[in-house]
Write a protein that holds these residues in place. Structure first.
Motif, PDB file in Angstrom:
ATOM      1  N   GLY A   2       7.454  -5.058   9.463  1.00  0.00           N
ATOM      2  CA  GLY A   2       8.007  -6.122   8.632  1.00  0.00           C
ATOM      3  C   GLY A   2       9.052  -5.543   7.699  1.00  0.00           C
ATOM      4  O   GLY A   2       9.330  -4.341   7.752  1.00  0.00           O
ATOM      5  N   PRO A   3       9.625  -6.395   6.854  1.00  0.00           N
ATOM      6  CA  PRO A   3      10.762  -5.954   6.045  1.00  0.00           C
ATOM      7  C   PRO A   3      10.368  -5.082   4.847  1.00  0.00           C
ATOM      8  O   PRO A   3       9.210  -5.040   4.439  1.00  0.00           O
ATOM      9  CB  PRO A   3      11.365  -7.279   5.558  1.00  0.00           C
ATOM     10  CG  PRO A   3      10.208  -8.218   5.501  1.00  0.00           C
ATOM     11  CD  PRO A   3       9.287  -7.811   6.622  1.00  0.00           C
ATOM     12  N   GLU A   4      11.367  -4.416   4.317  1.00  0.00           N
ATOM     13  CA  GLU A   4      11.293  -3.729   3.022  1.00  0.00           C
ATOM     14  C   GLU A   4      10.263  -2.610   2.967  1.00  0.00           C
ATOM     15  O   GLU A   4       9.617  -2.396   1.945  1.00  0.00           O
ATOM     16  CB  GLU A   4      11.072  -4.749   1.898  1.00  0.00           C
ATOM     17  CG  GLU A   4      12.300  -5.639   1.775  1.00  0.00           C
ATOM     18  CD  GLU A   4      12.159  -6.768   0.774  1.00  0.00           C
ATOM     19  OE1 GLU A   4      11.111  -6.845   0.118  1.00  0.00           O
ATOM     20  OE2 GLU A   4      13.103  -7.561   0.688  1.00  0.00           O
ATOM     21  N   GLY A   5      10.119  -1.928   4.060  1.00  0.00           N
ATOM     22  CA  GLY A   5       9.252  -0.756   4.055  1.00  0.00           C
ATOM     23  C   GLY A   5      10.011   0.467   3.561  1.00  0.00           C
ATOM     24  O   GLY A   5      11.241   0.535   3.674  1.00  0.00           O
ATOM     25  N   GLN A   6       9.260   1.407   3.031  1.00  0.00           N
ATOM     26  CA  GLN A   6       9.867   2.638   2.517  1.00  0.00           C
ATOM     27  C   GLN A   6       9.246   3.831   3.216  1.00  0.00           C
ATOM     28  O   GLN A   6       8.024   3.909   3.340  1.00  0.00           O
ATOM     29  CB  GLN A   6       9.557   2.812   1.022  1.00  0.00           C
ATOM     30  CG  GLN A   6       9.973   1.669   0.143  1.00  0.00           C
ATOM     31  CD  GLN A   6      11.310   1.932  -0.506  1.00  0.00           C
ATOM     32  OE1 GLN A   6      11.822   3.053  -0.456  1.00  0.00           O
ATOM     33  NE2 GLN A   6      11.903   0.909  -1.090  1.00  0.00           N
ATOM     34  N   LEU A   7      10.105   4.752   3.616  1.00  0.00           N
ATOM     35  CA  LEU A   7       9.608   6.007   4.181  1.00  0.00           C
ATOM     36  C   LEU A   7      10.396   7.160   3.590  1.00  0.00           C
ATOM     37  O   LEU A   7      11.623   7.135   3.548  1.00  0.00           O
ATOM     38  CB  LEU A   7       9.784   6.025   5.709  1.00  0.00           C
ATOM     39  CG  LEU A   7       9.593   7.412   6.368  1.00  0.00           C
ATOM     40  CD1 LEU A   7       8.139   7.857   6.298  1.00  0.00           C
ATOM     41  CD2 LEU A   7      10.087   7.411   7.808  1.00  0.00           C
ATOM     42  N   ASP A   8       9.657   8.173   3.155  1.00  0.00           N
ATOM     43  CA  ASP A   8      10.299   9.401   2.699  1.00  0.00           C
ATOM     44  C   ASP A   8       9.601  10.546   3.414  1.00  0.00           C
ATOM     45  O   ASP A   8       8.430  10.804   3.161  1.00  0.00           O
ATOM     46  CB  ASP A   8      10.161   9.510   1.178  1.00  0.00           C
ATOM     47  CG  ASP A   8      10.715  10.817   0.643  1.00  0.00           C
ATOM     48  OD1 ASP A   8      11.350  11.566   1.423  1.00  0.00           O
ATOM     49  OD2 ASP A   8      10.503  11.110  -0.551  1.00  0.00           O
ATOM     50  N   SER A  26       0.850  -1.190   0.000  1.00  0.00           N
ATOM     51  CA  SER A  26       0.000   0.000   0.000  1.00  0.00           C
ATOM     52  C   SER A  26       0.886   1.240   0.000  1.00  0.00           C
ATOM     53  O   SER A  26       2.094   1.155   0.235  1.00  0.00           O
ATOM     54  CB  SER A  26      -0.912  -0.005   1.228  1.00  0.00           C
ATOM     55  OG  SER A  26      -0.137   0.125   2.397  1.00  0.00           O
ATOM     56  N   ASP A  27       0.240   2.355  -0.274  1.00  0.00           N
ATOM     57  CA  ASP A  27       1.003   3.582  -0.491  1.00  0.00           C
ATOM     58  C   ASP A  27       0.260   4.742   0.164  1.00  0.00           C
ATOM     59  O   ASP A  27      -0.866   5.048  -0.206  1.00  0.00           O
ATOM     60  CB  ASP A  27       1.124   3.792  -2.015  1.00  0.00           C
ATOM     61  CG  ASP A  27       2.013   4.967  -2.376  1.00  0.00           C
ATOM     62  OD1 ASP A  27       2.204   5.861  -1.514  1.00  0.00           O
ATOM     63  OD2 ASP A  27       2.493   5.003  -3.519  1.00  0.00           O
ATOM     64  N   VAL A  28       0.876   5.349   1.143  1.00  0.00           N
ATOM     65  CA  VAL A  28       0.280   6.521   1.789  1.00  0.00           C
ATOM     66  C   VAL A  28       1.130   7.737   1.487  1.00  0.00           C
ATOM     67  O   VAL A  28       2.349   7.707   1.623  1.00  0.00           O
ATOM     68  CB  VAL A  28       0.190   6.342   3.322  1.00  0.00           C
ATOM     69  CG1 VAL A  28      -0.001   7.697   4.008  1.00  0.00           C
ATOM     70  CG2 VAL A  28      -0.962   5.423   3.692  1.00  0.00           C
ATOM     71  N   ALA A  79       5.552  -1.573   2.420  1.00  0.00           N
ATOM     72  CA  ALA A  79       4.640  -0.530   1.956  1.00  0.00           C
ATOM     73  C   ALA A  79       5.439   0.760   1.763  1.00  0.00           C
ATOM     74  O   ALA A  79       6.625   0.819   2.094  1.00  0.00           O
ATOM     75  CB  ALA A  79       3.519  -0.315   2.971  1.00  0.00           C
ATOM     76  N   THR A  80       4.767   1.751   1.205  1.00  0.00           N
ATOM     77  CA  THR A  80       5.434   3.015   0.932  1.00  0.00           C
ATOM     78  C   THR A  80       4.724   4.129   1.688  1.00  0.00           C
ATOM     79  O   THR A  80       3.497   4.242   1.617  1.00  0.00           O
ATOM     80  CB  THR A  80       5.385   3.319  -0.580  1.00  0.00           C
ATOM     81  OG1 THR A  80       6.008   2.236  -1.268  1.00  0.00           O
ATOM     82  CG2 THR A  80       6.128   4.598  -0.915  1.00  0.00           C
ATOM     83  N   THR A  81       5.484   4.916   2.399  1.00  0.00           N
ATOM     84  CA  THR A  81       4.913   6.038   3.138  1.00  0.00           C
ATOM     85  C   THR A  81       5.679   7.304   2.765  1.00  0.00           C
ATOM     86  O   THR A  81       6.905   7.337   2.841  1.00  0.00           O
ATOM     87  CB  THR A  81       5.034   5.813   4.659  1.00  0.00           C
ATOM     88  OG1 THR A  81       4.505   4.530   4.987  1.00  0.00           O
ATOM     89  CG2 THR A  81       4.293   6.896   5.421  1.00  0.00           C
TER      90      THR A  81
END
Lengths: 262, 449
Positions: free
Chosen positions: B301-307, B248-250, B275-277
């Motif tokens: 969990g693994p491989e989450g993205q935050l910017d 998912s993408d927020v 997921a992407t945040t």
């Protein structure tokens, strides 16, 4: 082009200036008449760049003595923006990057400030786009640079072209170009020099600040001044630039030492 | 600190007075209200003795004239009358139709509204299961501002969004005074996409309490733009809680200015990572305003993205606080997170407190963080002035450039609500871009600082 009867545009008399507590300019005298191209040469630290910044009104510099008269009025009592509006232009040695400010918008606001001063109508975005596209040809600049932020990510050459583009839009009467040749490759130097030459007319005066003879091969100066220790040590014609190229600046030190002893 | 001692006394009775004034629990949230009131009565008011409220004084609350919620949307309407219900904007085929709902905390926002395909109101039984789920998942269900909302909110907007939905949702809460408790619950099903633009404005003294929960199923996408333009005698307390399933993408862009006190708490959990945040924040303070953003992002969990980029502009005696917590436990290997806080300090008396708070247990991660605080750059100002641009206008251009980096990421409708000039007006900046002034002896001085 030297015409002794031409109007004096800028007259600098006995100019002293300091930055913080350090005196840098120690009595500069210089007269620029309409139609003239002057070159100021000298070593690093001789005060060349300070002279340009003082003329543009940089707040870090304080004038401690002397006068600068622009078309009969006291230039030193004007704010930096007023100086620009009345027709004094400084081409920066290191043009500043301003992320987030659109280059096109910046150029338009600046151009309109000058136009209002001249009693001309301000240009809307459409009219301005026409003007800027026409002036881009002076420096053979890619229109894509208009859509970027001011100087952000521009190469050295692109920044200098952007400076000359600003000059082409503002149509100053006195243009002071601080080391416009620094950081330029041969092609960019040729284009920038051609632009400057094109903008130098019988009604304007140009002050080129440079280290090297290189720029002066492309733009022929009427006067060459050698600056050292905060003043102009010698003035001559273009042959003086050639002499500097040949002999270097060592003789300047000797002459300066002799002057200080005497 | 004489002032805060006095207000502390007044604040001591604040909760009791508030609870005494509230009407009896009613409506779909009656049970929540009952529990919230009990909880609130037992909780001490946040004070500067608590770490999470160290810099943020709620003394302003003491002076607020609270319930019952006052004025109508008589105040500010940035872009004209607000049509209710769907308004399919046929002019632009690319744009999804817009559904604009008024959220005033008193009326059912869906009353009389025909929902477009893909949007459904949550049933009572669904509510029981879903309400508070994301608050708990993001660890804030017992936060004081959340319990305050629980105690007060009698209405809510609760929607299920399916992958069939093609709608741009606008939630408008304009010009209120008094107490305004707003509650939103969104459930985005697998692969559902929603653009959500939310506007909060105030007309005068009051407290806006917002609690928004969004649960995103696998592959769902939420683009949320929040524009909150307040008043110096208004307070805003907002919790924006997001629970993200994998893929998912927020994207949350929150802009706030003009509140006497504002506290924004974006709380995100990536339940199983992957997921992407994207978080963007801009808060502007002047006068004696306080703006505080406490963000909290947890990777389950693994491989989450935050910017994340948070920006602040502080003028006058304003105070800006940013605390950016990022939790990367052992399970969250290969997380890629970047957080940057950039603040612009425009006055000697303004104050900025900014703190990244990274807790990283996993060993194979990239977690970048940085913080800068600066004034307007003198060389930039001089460069603009040297081209004939007045000092004041040059400052405005630079401030604008600073803010634009966040503003331009607002979804288009929200962007229109928040022109830079309005931010200036909201926070009391000196002036917007002025037309070039003809030079003369009285022209504005060109001092660049």
């Amino acid at each position: 082009m030297i015409r002794p009867d031409a109007n004096v545009l800028l007259e600098i008399r006995g100019l002293h200036a300091r930055v913080e507590d350090k005196a840098i300019l120690k009595g500069v005298n210089l007269t620029l008449r309409a139609g003239e191209i002057h070159a100021v040469m000298g070593r690093n630290g001789s005060g060349k760049s300070t002279l340009s910044k003082v003329l543009a009104g940089h707040p870090a510099y304080t004038v401690t003595a002397g006068t600068v008269t622009y078309r009969g009025a006291n230039l030193l009592e004007l704010s930096p923006e007023e100086r620009a509006r009345v027709g004094v232009f400084l081409g920066f040695q290191y043009p500043v990057e301003i992320p987030g400010v659109s280059n096109l918008e910046f150029l338009r606001v600046a151009t309109n400030a000058r136009r209002v001063q001249l009693g001309q109508e301000e240009l809307d975005t459409f009219a301005f786009e026409d003007l800027v596209r026409e002036r881009l040809t002076v420096v053979q600049m890619d229109p894509a640079f208009l859509d970027r932020s001011v100087n952000e990510g521009f190469s050295g050459g692109e920044k200098k072209r952007n400076e000359i583009l600003q000059m082409a839009l503002l149509e100053p009467l006195v243009a002071i170009l601080d080391e416009t040749d620094s950081g330029l490759d041969i092609d960019a130097l040729r284009i920038v020099a051609a632009g400057v030459s094109q903008l130098a007319t019988a009604d304007t005066a140009t002050l080129l600040i440079t280290h090297y003879q290189r720029l002066l091969e492309a733009i022929t100066p009427d006067f060459v001044h050698v600056m050292a220790a905060g003043r102009i040590l010698r003035t001559g014609g273009r042959e003086l630039a050639l002499e500097l190229e040949e002999r270097g600046y060592d003789w300047v030190d000797q002459e300066l030492a002799a002057l200080e002893l005497g | 600190m004489g002032a805060s001692t006095v207000s502390a006394k007044t604040l001591a009775t604040w909760t009791g007075e508030l609870l005494a004034q509230l009407p009896a629990p009613s409506g779909p949230l009656a049970a929540v209200q009952g529990r919230g009131r009990e909880a609130l009565a037992a909780l001490p008011l946040p004070s500067r003795h608590q770490e999470a409220w160290r810099f943020t004084d709620l003394a302003l609350l003491a002076g607020l004239d609270l319930p019952p919620s006052g004025a109508q949307s008589s105040g500010i309407t940035p872009d004209g009358p607000a049509p209710e219900g769907t308004s399919p904007q046929g002019a632009c085929e690319d744009k999804p139709p817009t559904l604009r709902l008024q959220l005033d905390g008193r009326r059912d926002p869906l009353s009389g509204v025909v929902l477009p395909p893909g949007l459904t109101r949550l049933s009572d039984s669904e509510l029981v299961l879903a309400l508070g789920h994301t608050l708990a998942a993001t660890g804030c269900e017992q936060h004081w501002p959340v319990e305050l909302n629980h105690a007060c909110a009698s209405q809510l907007l609760a929607l299920r969004v399916s992958s069939r939905a093609q709608v741009s949702l606008e939630l408008v809460s304009d010009g209120a005074t008094g107490l305004r408790p707003l509650r939103v619950l969104l459930i985005l099903e697998e692969k559902a996409e929603l653009q959500l633009c939310q506007r909060l404005t105030a007309a005068g003294s009051g407290l806006t309490s917002l609690v928004l929960e969004a649960h995103l199923g696998r592959g769902a996408k939420l683009q949320h733009g929040l524009v909150a333009l307040g008043q110096p005698d208004g307070a805003l307390l907002a919790h924006l809680a997001m629970e993200q399933d994998p893929e998912s993408d927020v994207s949350l862009v929150a802009v706030s200015a003009g509140w006497g006190v504002s506290r924004l708490e974006p709380r995100v959990v990536q339940v199983d990572g992957s997921a992407t945040t994207t978080l963007r924040g801009l808060q502007v303070v002047a006068g004696d305003q306080i703006a505080d953003t406490h963000s909290h992002i947890a990777f389950g969990g693994p491989e989450g993205q935050l910017d994340q980029l948070h920006k602040a502009v502080a003028d006058g005696r304003g105070r800006s606080v940013f605390n950016g917590a990022v939790r990367v436990p052992r399970a969250a290997q290969r997380t890629n997170a970047a957080q940057l806080s950039r603040s612009l300090l425009l006055s000697d008396r303004a104050r900025i407190d900014t703190k990244p708070e990274l807790e990283i247990v996993a060993d194979d991660v990239r977690c970048a963080h940085g913080a800068t605080v600066s004034c307007l750059q003198q060389d930039e100002l001089f460069y603009l002035q040297s081209r004939g641009i007045a000092a004041e206008q040059a400052s405005a251009l630079l401030k604008r450039a600073f803010c634009e980096e966040v503003l331009r990421e607002l979804p288009a409708p929200a962007r229109l609500w928040c022109p830079f000039e309005r931010l200036l007006a909201a926070d009391g900046f000196e002036s917007g871009p002025a037309p070039a002034v003809e030079s003369g002896p009285e022209a504005p001085e060109g001092e660049a600082g």
